[in-house]
Write a protein that holds these residues in place. Sequence first.
Motif, PDB file in Angstrom:
ATOM      1  N   ALA A   1      -8.770  21.475 -43.407  1.00  0.00           N
ATOM      2  CA  ALA A   1      -8.654  22.584 -42.271  1.00  0.00           C
ATOM      3  C   ALA A   1      -7.341  22.351 -41.530  1.00  0.00           C
ATOM      4  CB  ALA A   1      -9.790  22.350 -41.272  1.00  0.00           C
ATOM      5  N   ARG A   2      -6.974  23.275 -41.108  1.00  0.00           N
ATOM      6  CA  ARG A   2      -5.652  23.453 -40.311  1.00  0.00           C
ATOM      7  C   ARG A   2      -5.907  22.679 -38.991  1.00  0.00           C
ATOM      8  NH1 ARG A   2      -2.861  29.098 -40.920  1.00  0.00           N
ATOM      9  NH2 ARG A   2      -1.432  28.248 -39.716  1.00  0.00           N
ATOM     10  N   PRO A   3      -5.057  22.046 -38.568  1.00  0.00           N
ATOM     11  CA  PRO A   3      -5.180  21.194 -37.398  1.00  0.00           C
ATOM     12  C   PRO A   3      -5.392  22.191 -36.028  1.00  0.00           C
ATOM     13  CG  PRO A   3      -3.155  20.420 -38.483  1.00  0.00           C
ATOM     14  CD  PRO A   3      -3.555  21.564 -39.143  1.00  0.00           C
ATOM     15  N   GLU A   4      -4.632  23.169 -36.073  1.00  0.00           N
ATOM     16  CA  GLU A   4      -4.907  24.203 -34.783  1.00  0.00           C
ATOM     17  C   GLU A   4      -6.254  24.992 -34.923  1.00  0.00           C
ATOM     18  OE1 GLU A   4      -2.740  24.250 -37.298  1.00  0.00           O
ATOM     19  OE2 GLU A   4      -1.966  26.241 -37.637  1.00  0.00           O
ATOM     20  N   TYR A   5      -6.907  24.986 -36.016  1.00  0.00           N
ATOM     21  CA  TYR A   5      -8.228  25.756 -36.184  1.00  0.00           C
ATOM     22  C   TYR A   5      -9.209  24.676 -36.741  1.00  0.00           C
ATOM     23  CZ  TYR A   5      -5.297  29.995 -35.500  1.00  0.00           C
ATOM     24  OH  TYR A   5      -4.789  30.841 -35.003  1.00  0.00           O
ATOM     25  N   PRO A   6      -9.631  23.824 -35.978  1.00  0.00           N
ATOM     26  CA  PRO A   6     -10.622  22.777 -36.465  1.00  0.00           C
ATOM     27  C   PRO A   6     -11.996  23.453 -36.456  1.00  0.00           C
ATOM     28  CG  PRO A   6     -10.105  22.376 -34.308  1.00  0.00           C
ATOM     29  CD  PRO A   6      -9.086  23.483 -34.612  1.00  0.00           C
ATOM     30  N   THR A   7     -12.949  23.067 -37.168  1.00  0.00           N
ATOM     31  CA  THR A   7     -14.223  23.558 -36.999  1.00  0.00           C
ATOM     32  C   THR A   7     -15.126  22.757 -36.127  1.00  0.00           C
ATOM     33  OG1 THR A   7     -15.053  22.148 -38.760  1.00  0.00           O
ATOM     34  CG2 THR A   7     -14.360  24.246 -39.520  1.00  0.00           C
ATOM     35  N   MET A   8     -16.339  22.984 -35.600  1.00  0.00           N
ATOM     36  CA  MET A   8     -17.155  22.299 -34.844  1.00  0.00           C
ATOM     37  C   MET A   8     -17.243  20.746 -35.278  1.00  0.00           C
ATOM     38  SD  MET A   8     -20.144  25.032 -33.956  1.00  0.00           S
ATOM     39  CE  MET A   8     -21.018  24.304 -32.937  1.00  0.00           C
ATOM     40  N   PRO A   9     -17.766  20.266 -36.455  1.00  0.00           N
ATOM     41  CA  PRO A   9     -17.648  19.071 -36.737  1.00  0.00           C
ATOM     42  C   PRO A   9     -16.308  18.270 -36.718  1.00  0.00           C
ATOM     43  CG  PRO A   9     -18.789  20.274 -38.489  1.00  0.00           C
ATOM     44  CD  PRO A   9     -18.212  21.363 -37.595  1.00  0.00           C
ATOM     45  N   VAL A  10     -15.369  18.886 -37.318  1.00  0.00           N
ATOM     46  CA  VAL A  10     -14.052  18.123 -37.008  1.00  0.00           C
ATOM     47  C   VAL A  10     -13.589  17.966 -35.750  1.00  0.00           C
ATOM     48  CG1 VAL A  10     -11.525  18.250 -37.508  1.00  0.00           C
ATOM     49  CG2 VAL A  10     -13.336  19.011 -39.362  1.00  0.00           C
ATOM     50  N   LEU A  11     -13.990  19.175 -34.889  1.00  0.00           N
ATOM     51  CA  LEU A  11     -13.535  18.787 -33.327  1.00  0.00           C
ATOM     52  C   LEU A  11     -14.406  17.870 -32.728  1.00  0.00           C
ATOM     53  CD1 LEU A  11     -11.670  19.502 -31.111  1.00  0.00           C
ATOM     54  CD2 LEU A  11     -13.189  21.281 -30.246  1.00  0.00           C
ATOM     55  N   ILE A  12     -15.833  17.776 -33.140  1.00  0.00           N
ATOM     56  CA  ILE A  12     -16.787  16.514 -32.466  1.00  0.00           C
ATOM     57  C   ILE A  12     -15.972  15.273 -32.776  1.00  0.00           C
ATOM     58  CG2 ILE A  12     -18.992  15.556 -32.705  1.00  0.00           C
ATOM     59  CD1 ILE A  12     -20.062  18.282 -33.276  1.00  0.00           C
ATOM     60  N   TYR A  13     -15.707  15.236 -34.062  1.00  0.00           N
ATOM     61  CA  TYR A  13     -15.131  13.874 -34.421  1.00  0.00           C
ATOM     62  C   TYR A  13     -13.793  13.580 -33.639  1.00  0.00           C
ATOM     63  CZ  TYR A  13     -12.569  10.283 -37.140  1.00  0.00           C
ATOM     64  OH  TYR A  13     -12.082   9.180 -37.456  1.00  0.00           O
ATOM     65  N   ARG A  14     -12.990  14.476 -33.360  1.00  0.00           N
ATOM     66  CA  ARG A  14     -11.819  14.059 -32.629  1.00  0.00           C
ATOM     67  C   ARG A  14     -12.253  13.864 -30.892  1.00  0.00           C
ATOM     68  NH1 ARG A  14      -7.818  19.286 -33.837  1.00  0.00           N
ATOM     69  NH2 ARG A  14      -7.548  19.026 -36.128  1.00  0.00           N
ATOM     70  N   LEU A  15     -13.119  14.525 -30.619  1.00  0.00           N
ATOM     71  CA  LEU A  15     -13.441  14.408 -29.059  1.00  0.00           C
ATOM     72  C   LEU A  15     -14.071  12.973 -29.104  1.00  0.00           C
ATOM     73  CD1 LEU A  15     -15.082  17.759 -28.329  1.00  0.00           C
ATOM     74  CD2 LEU A  15     -12.992  16.932 -27.409  1.00  0.00           C
ATOM     75  N   LEU A  16     -14.963  12.464 -29.867  1.00  0.00           N
ATOM     76  CA  LEU A  16     -15.676  11.321 -29.852  1.00  0.00           C
ATOM     77  C   LEU A  16     -14.495  10.182 -29.831  1.00  0.00           C
ATOM     78  CD1 LEU A  16     -18.593  11.591 -32.070  1.00  0.00           C
ATOM     79  CD2 LEU A  16     -18.739  11.164 -29.540  1.00  0.00           C
TER      80      LEU A  16
END
Length: 558
Positions: A503-518
Amino acid sequence: MHRLAHWLWLPPLVFLAVFYLYPLGSIFALSFQQGWQPALLQLLNDSAIHRVLGFTLWQALLSTVLTLALGLPAAYLLARYDFPGKRLLRAISGVPFVLPTLVVAAAFNAVLGPRGWFNQALVAMGQQPLELINTFTAILVAHVFYNTTIVLRMVGDFWSRLSPRIEQAASTLGANGWRVFTRVTLPMLAPALAAAALLVFIFNFTSFGVILVLGGPRFATLETEIYYQTVALFNLPTAALLAILQLLCTLALTIVYTRLSARVSRPVEQRAPRLRSLKAQPARWLSAVFLAALALFFVAPLGGLAARSVTRLETDRRQEAAAPGFTLDYYRALGDDPRNNIFFAPPLRAVQTSLVYAGATVALALFIGLPASWLLANEAAARSRLVRLLDPLLMLPLGTSALTLGLGFIVALDTPPLDLRASPLLVPLAHTLVALPFVVRSLVPALRSIRPRLRQAAAVLGAAPAQVLRTIDVPLVGRAILAAALFAFAISVGEFGATALIARPEYPTMPVLIYRLLAQPGALTYGQAMALSTLLMVFTGGGMLLIERLRIADVGEF
């Protein structure tokens, strides 16, 4: 008819050749670019690889044993007894399995994490909080939570249909309960038990989100090491070598599982389930306590996740009115970007991105899966040698980890005319590969249930094959098509392994962004992760409940 069949095979074969076989072939080529001997020597002599492989096998084995230890007593009670709340318990136990691994990891983080309910309770009682996340125990508990339903459904269903006549004969001949179980029941259950254990082991062996979030950097499996070598070190040759090692292991395990499943499908003396009531008082109370604890084990993490998404545990210094207690601020903040990072997308954009990718995945999966399913279900075509070869070919992505598929895309699709590294189609293509086996196995049984006489009557009346397909097959399997579309949607929305790589860094999906936020500090980002995980749980759980309602009775292979 034969000419039409040949054309219908074209989309799935071209898709698998370009986006599955070619990327895997590129991984093989990258692994052995210095020749097969250096690669083999590295596999044999590299202690780091041995350590990672050993831990991968160990955690998978221990997780499987613990899952069987919890699942077998529950499977016995569900198979042989009737009790209040049985259907509800069965439904609840299936929810974790359909959730993305990252939601399961986030749920355990909400209960056992540093800001989780358990540690909050300890602090309220004046005790020191415990470090329960980033431990081996957290990994094991999450795997048991995730996979227990496999044992309940595979072993429990088989157990409930076994004829009791042999057991009764053994008891009449003087065998006690333990002897009857070990000498009669257990041998009959062995194929189902082995197939369930092997399937649980495969899921644990390729676990990614749980290890990454709940295990942390101290615990490396083949899957997380492939991710680390690719993303952090960009050491693609080593990542490719590890992917080959994992692929060989999963394929061997899948072959064994397929053979064991075939043994389960062989006719044995069975009967319709006859359920009894628990009457003896000690056994009744023990069973009630065990089943209540089991229900709490399934409900607590998911309930804790939802509750944590609407609860503020500490005062927000930036907002005077933001007192602890019930709040919807984390959901309102889904449009905010608290870090103002160039690559940090607001959660609302991740929701939109996931939905767009899921829509594209549904369209692609149906475009490729429908003609393949129709051909597999066609009685005349199914007898051909070509179709018997192509059927398992369509199932191959099921035995390949999503992370390996993502690595294959990175390695293979980077040169013209297949330079798709910056293409928005890359993620839906990977999701379609993961979803395709589920789509095909949802459609084939429904298509086979159509009586051939209807097609023959339409043909006698002058309908062309395409018209028969449009006017007979499609209307009759509408519910199955909708269920297959929901399968593809739910899989795409929750997919994390391949998406984390491509996935492109500026367009993450929900699971990818959850991992970043955690992975980031701050109460707001943690609350956003909980809110986003809850939304993901609603999307995937709701989709699976709809699939259950749409499933045609006794028709379906999932």
